[in-house]
Write an enzyme that holds these catalytic residues in place. Sequence first.
Site, PDB file in Angstrom:
ATOM      1  N   SER A  77       0.223   4.544  -3.535  1.00 53.56           N
ATOM      2  CA  SER A  77       1.618   4.827  -3.900  1.00 53.56           C
ATOM      3  C   SER A  77       2.604   4.431  -2.796  1.00 53.56           C
ATOM      4  O   SER A  77       3.778   4.185  -3.082  1.00 53.56           O
ATOM      5  CB  SER A  77       1.791   6.312  -4.236  1.00 53.56           C
ATOM      6  OG  SER A  77       1.395   7.122  -3.143  1.00 53.56           O
ATOM      7  N   ASP A 114       7.818  16.782   0.006  1.00 51.63           N
ATOM      8  CA  ASP A 114       7.055  15.532   0.093  1.00 51.63           C
ATOM      9  C   ASP A 114       7.399  14.854   1.413  1.00 51.63           C
ATOM     10  O   ASP A 114       8.485  14.273   1.563  1.00 51.63           O
ATOM     11  CB  ASP A 114       7.409  14.633  -1.088  1.00 51.63           C
ATOM     12  CG  ASP A 114       6.663  13.298  -1.066  1.00 51.63           C
ATOM     13  OD1 ASP A 114       5.986  13.001  -0.054  1.00 51.63           O
ATOM     14  OD2 ASP A 114       6.772  12.543  -2.051  1.00 51.63           O
ATOM     15  N   HIS A 124       5.814  10.191   1.133  1.00 57.34           N
ATOM     16  CA  HIS A 124       6.506   9.021   0.599  1.00 57.34           C
ATOM     17  C   HIS A 124       7.865   8.854   1.273  1.00 57.34           C
ATOM     18  O   HIS A 124       8.248   9.662   2.122  1.00 57.34           O
ATOM     19  CB  HIS A 124       6.635   9.154  -0.917  1.00 57.34           C
ATOM     20  CG  HIS A 124       5.307   9.260  -1.603  1.00 57.34           C
ATOM     21  ND1 HIS A 124       4.735  10.482  -1.929  1.00 57.34           N
ATOM     22  CD2 HIS A 124       4.426   8.316  -1.993  1.00 57.34           C
ATOM     23  CE1 HIS A 124       3.569  10.273  -2.506  1.00 57.34           C
ATOM     24  NE2 HIS A 124       3.339   8.981  -2.544  1.00 57.34           N
TER      25      HIS A 124
END
Length: 439
Positions: free
Chosen positions: A177, A418, A421
């Site tokens: 990702s 998060d 990312h």
Amino acid sequence: MIQRWNRKKSHFSLIAILSIVFIVFTILYNERSIQQIQETPDHVHHRQEAPVTFVKPNRINPAREVLDRFSKCNSTRNYSGRKIAFVDRTDGQRRVASEKCDVASGKWVFDNTSYPLYNESECPYMSDQLACHKHGRSDLGYQYWRWQPHNCNLKRWNVTEMWEKLRGKRLMFVGDSLNRGQWISMVCLLQSVIPANKRSMSPNAPLTIFRAEEYNATVEFLWAPLLAESNSDDPVNHRLDERIIRPDSILKHASKWEHADILVFNTYLWWRQGPVKLLWSAEKNGVCEELDGLGAMELAMGAWADWVASKVDPLKKRVFFVTMSPTHLWSREWKPEIEGNCYDENTPIDFEGYWGSGADLPTMRMVDKVLSRLGSKVSVLNITQLSEYRKDGHPSIYRKFWETLRPEQLSNPPSYSDCIHWCLPGVPDVWNELLFHLL
């Protein structure tokens, strides 16, 4: 004083005599031991470790079952010690930039004149996982930082020039990702100059393709988080109780990437999630072996490197490997005695050379060892140190979460932040500027 010296001298003489006796005894004992070993060769055999078995990777086997998310191990045993037989077919020379400058060494400079390079809301291909402003982040400072190498200038992004580099070509990002985030960044950087009726995006799939008709070019992303074939190769349904890979085969993925002209690979974080099950291609009874993440990653990297060494002509195909993207999970690493993470961080770390626990040095050394054997067939896109400084660049709580958050999470934002990312526009845009610089 003289009596004292004489006593010392006598003492030293006694030590010297004892030392000589000990040395003579040791020599005689060692000679006898050597003689015994020569007389009984079995003695040597019993003291040696079992020989390492090397496996030739990437053998075509049509009868082999393809791993998917329903694959299971029938049983699990300890790791057998098998290694990947990777034969060098390279010139041994690393590809280096034409200029004598390390673009990965530098500092972040606030620049709200030239950055961001695009507007989040104007990119129709933006991911809700990375659209931080859309999901409530009001401080936009993370969008305005420019990477400035110490001893040179990074080539300034030019969208037309990049399209000319891509004319008639396939640019493909392959990985997890984080590499998908870099792919989305590249699409957002490129799409604005292509008329809406001359561009298209295929539906989300293991291979997703952005097409630009005018340039007869594509910018693609292939989901392959472990590079090797695995039971986690579904781009949507990949949260599984156990991770299974074929450590000696990347052929399933290579069939999709082999005809691309420019390849950008990454793999790292998925290997940090605990032990990995190994299902070797020659295994017919579903018996897996278990190995720690670093060891399993080295096997997969070996199979990948074998493909690169045997299939890549650097005059016809460019291959890049992106170094590890760091996480910022523990604020005590940049703020001693403060417990937290990237939540509510809005400026970069200004301590040059900062290195947190989110970038694993043993993994980096292993990757460097593998890449060094590939010579000029692979260029390294070194993003790790420059990204280490950007504790402010993660989505934190400002992204779409596909699972419903519990009340106790909502009352404690760091608990669901998060810090892996990256917001877009943001840090991955600079990774792509480095790629543009090196192409």
